[in-house]
Design a protein around this motif. Structure first.
Motif, PDB file in Angstrom:
ATOM      1  N   LEU A   1       0.867  -1.184   0.000  1.00  0.00           N
ATOM      2  CA  LEU A   1       0.000   0.000   0.000  1.00  0.00           C
ATOM      3  C   LEU A   1       0.896   1.223   0.000  1.00  0.00           C
ATOM      4  O   LEU A   1       1.433   1.613   1.040  1.00  0.00           O
ATOM      5  N   GLY A   2       1.119   1.815  -1.165  1.00  0.00           N
ATOM      6  CA  GLY A   2       2.047   2.931  -1.245  1.00  0.00           C
ATOM      7  C   GLY A   2       3.420   2.493  -0.793  1.00  0.00           C
ATOM      8  O   GLY A   2       3.972   1.507  -1.300  1.00  0.00           O
TER       9      GLY A   2
ATOM     10  N   ALA B   1       4.135   1.261   2.081  1.00  0.00           N
ATOM     11  CA  ALA B   1       4.036   0.253   3.144  1.00  0.00           C
ATOM     12  C   ALA B   1       3.847  -1.145   2.575  1.00  0.00           C
ATOM     13  O   ALA B   1       3.231  -1.322   1.522  1.00  0.00           O
TER      14      ALA B   1
ATOM     15  N   ILE C   1       7.209   0.192   7.044  1.00  0.00           N
ATOM     16  CA  ILE C   1       6.956   1.516   6.468  1.00  0.00           C
ATOM     17  C   ILE C   1       7.992   2.499   7.004  1.00  0.00           C
ATOM     18  O   ILE C   1       8.337   2.463   8.194  1.00  0.00           O
TER      19      ILE C   1
ATOM     20  N   LEU D   1      -3.585   3.384   8.908  1.00  0.00           N
ATOM     21  CA  LEU D   1      -2.532   3.654   7.915  1.00  0.00           C
ATOM     22  C   LEU D   1      -3.149   4.361   6.716  1.00  0.00           C
ATOM     23  O   LEU D   1      -3.972   3.780   6.008  1.00  0.00           O
ATOM     24  N   LYS D   2      -2.759   5.605   6.506  1.00  0.00           N
ATOM     25  CA  LYS D   2      -3.220   6.328   5.316  1.00  0.00           C
ATOM     26  C   LYS D   2      -2.238   6.061   4.181  1.00  0.00           C
ATOM     27  O   LYS D   2      -1.034   6.149   4.362  1.00  0.00           O
ATOM     28  N   HIS D   3      -2.779   5.699   3.023  1.00  0.00           N
ATOM     29  CA  HIS D   3      -1.941   5.395   1.867  1.00  0.00           C
ATOM     30  C   HIS D   3      -2.617   5.976   0.631  1.00  0.00           C
ATOM     31  O   HIS D   3      -3.766   6.448   0.720  1.00  0.00           O
TER      32      HIS D   3
ATOM     33  N   THR E   1      -7.476   4.220   3.344  1.00  0.00           N
ATOM     34  CA  THR E   1      -7.010   3.985   4.715  1.00  0.00           C
ATOM     35  C   THR E   1      -7.164   2.513   5.049  1.00  0.00           C
ATOM     36  O   THR E   1      -8.164   1.888   4.697  1.00  0.00           O
TER      37      THR E   1
END
Ligand SMILES: [Zn+2]
Length: 290
Positions: A4-5, A7, A64, A211-213, A217
């Protein structure tokens, strides 16, 4: 592995499956009320023939920003849990081998995040070494909600060795005494875009990790949701929730928010998947597994 991005997330399984009778875990439940969800609840989450709910117990390994983070540490080994035969005096579980297969030695873990201090969420916090319980992850900060730690510290003082099957005495206290426990408040940020959120109801101070990606989220939700059964019936809280009404409100709010924002939910007790996206079906949801 889920990317995720910036992460990555992997699941490290401790127990699979772990079984409960349907009304043993969800006192308000009935099989009839789940019949129209049978196609996606069987075989992984519910066995209609025996009426058993099947759970896993898994950690999430999150990498991350140069940090290696372990979210919840499951049941652990050698812990005396005589009231739960599946958890009692476990040996040779392979959990640390599975962590090693993911490229992580215990000393590589920077942060252990405990969503709450139940015996199936913080057991690997410690391990037995020469007859003493020592932190399994010697370099880690063990991050946990301050209200959660305070609550169980008081419970332990009231009945030493009893709180959560003895978890406090063998898996929390040694971490506190080693100076590794870091009690925090809601909003505490581990790194940019990764912060603790309150998920009240299951325990007095349960916290999730948000976790914001770039795609939305992802919520590491502890026991805000135990089973996909609760996507069909989000109003059913578990027998282990200290405030079942609040737990149901928290669960519904979490699902509604995730549904509206392309969000993902990552429960500890999911089987065979890292998490899911909730997909709306009328007044409830069904999982799209990740
Ligand atoms: Zn719990």
């Amino acid at each position: 592995m889920l990317t995720l991005g910036a992460a990555t997330i992997e699941r490290i399984v401790d127990i699979d499956p772990f079984r409960f009778g349907l009304t043993q875990i969800f006192p308000d439940a009935s099989l009839e009320a789940l019949e129209d969800a049978r196609a996606w609840l069987e075989p992984h989450s519910l066995d209609f023939a025996t009426g058993q709910v099947l759970l896993g117990v898994q950690s999430h390994l999150l990498r991350i920003g140069g940090l290696t983070i372990l979210v919840d540490t499951c049941v652990g080994e050698c812990k005396p849990r005589p009231r739960r035969p599946d958890w009692h005096e476990r040996r040779d579980t392979g959990y640390l081998d599975r962590l090693a297969a993911a490229g992580v030695r215990p000393e590589d873990v920077d942060v252990v995040m405990c969503t709450h201090l139940h015996a199936d969420h913080a057991g690997w916090n410690t391990r037995l070494e020469n007859g003493r319980w020592v932190p399994t992850f010697p370099r880690a900060r063990y991050v946990m909600g301050r209200a959660e730690l305070d609550h169980w510290t008081a419970e332990e003082a009231r009945a030493p060795g009893e709180a959560n099957h003895g978890l406090f005495a063998d898996s929390v206290k040694p971490v506190v005494e080693a100076g590794l426990a870091e009690p925090v408040e809601e909003g505490f940020e581990l790194t940019a875009g990764l912060s603790l959120i309150a998920l009240p109801g299951h325990t007095p101070g349960q916290m999730g990790l948000s976790l914001k990606h770039p795609g939305g989220t992802a919520i590491f939700c502890g026991d805000a949701l135990h089973s996909p059964v609760q996507l069909r019936r989000p109003d059913w809280s578990s027998a282990f929730c200290t405030d079942p009404v609040q737990a149901a409100l928290t669960r519904r709010a979490m699902l509604e928010q995730a549904e509206g924002s392309g969000g993902m939910i990552l429960p500890v007790h999911l089987r065979g998947a890292t998490g899911f996206r909730p997909e709306r079906v009328g007044d409830h949801w069904r999982p799209v597994y990740l």
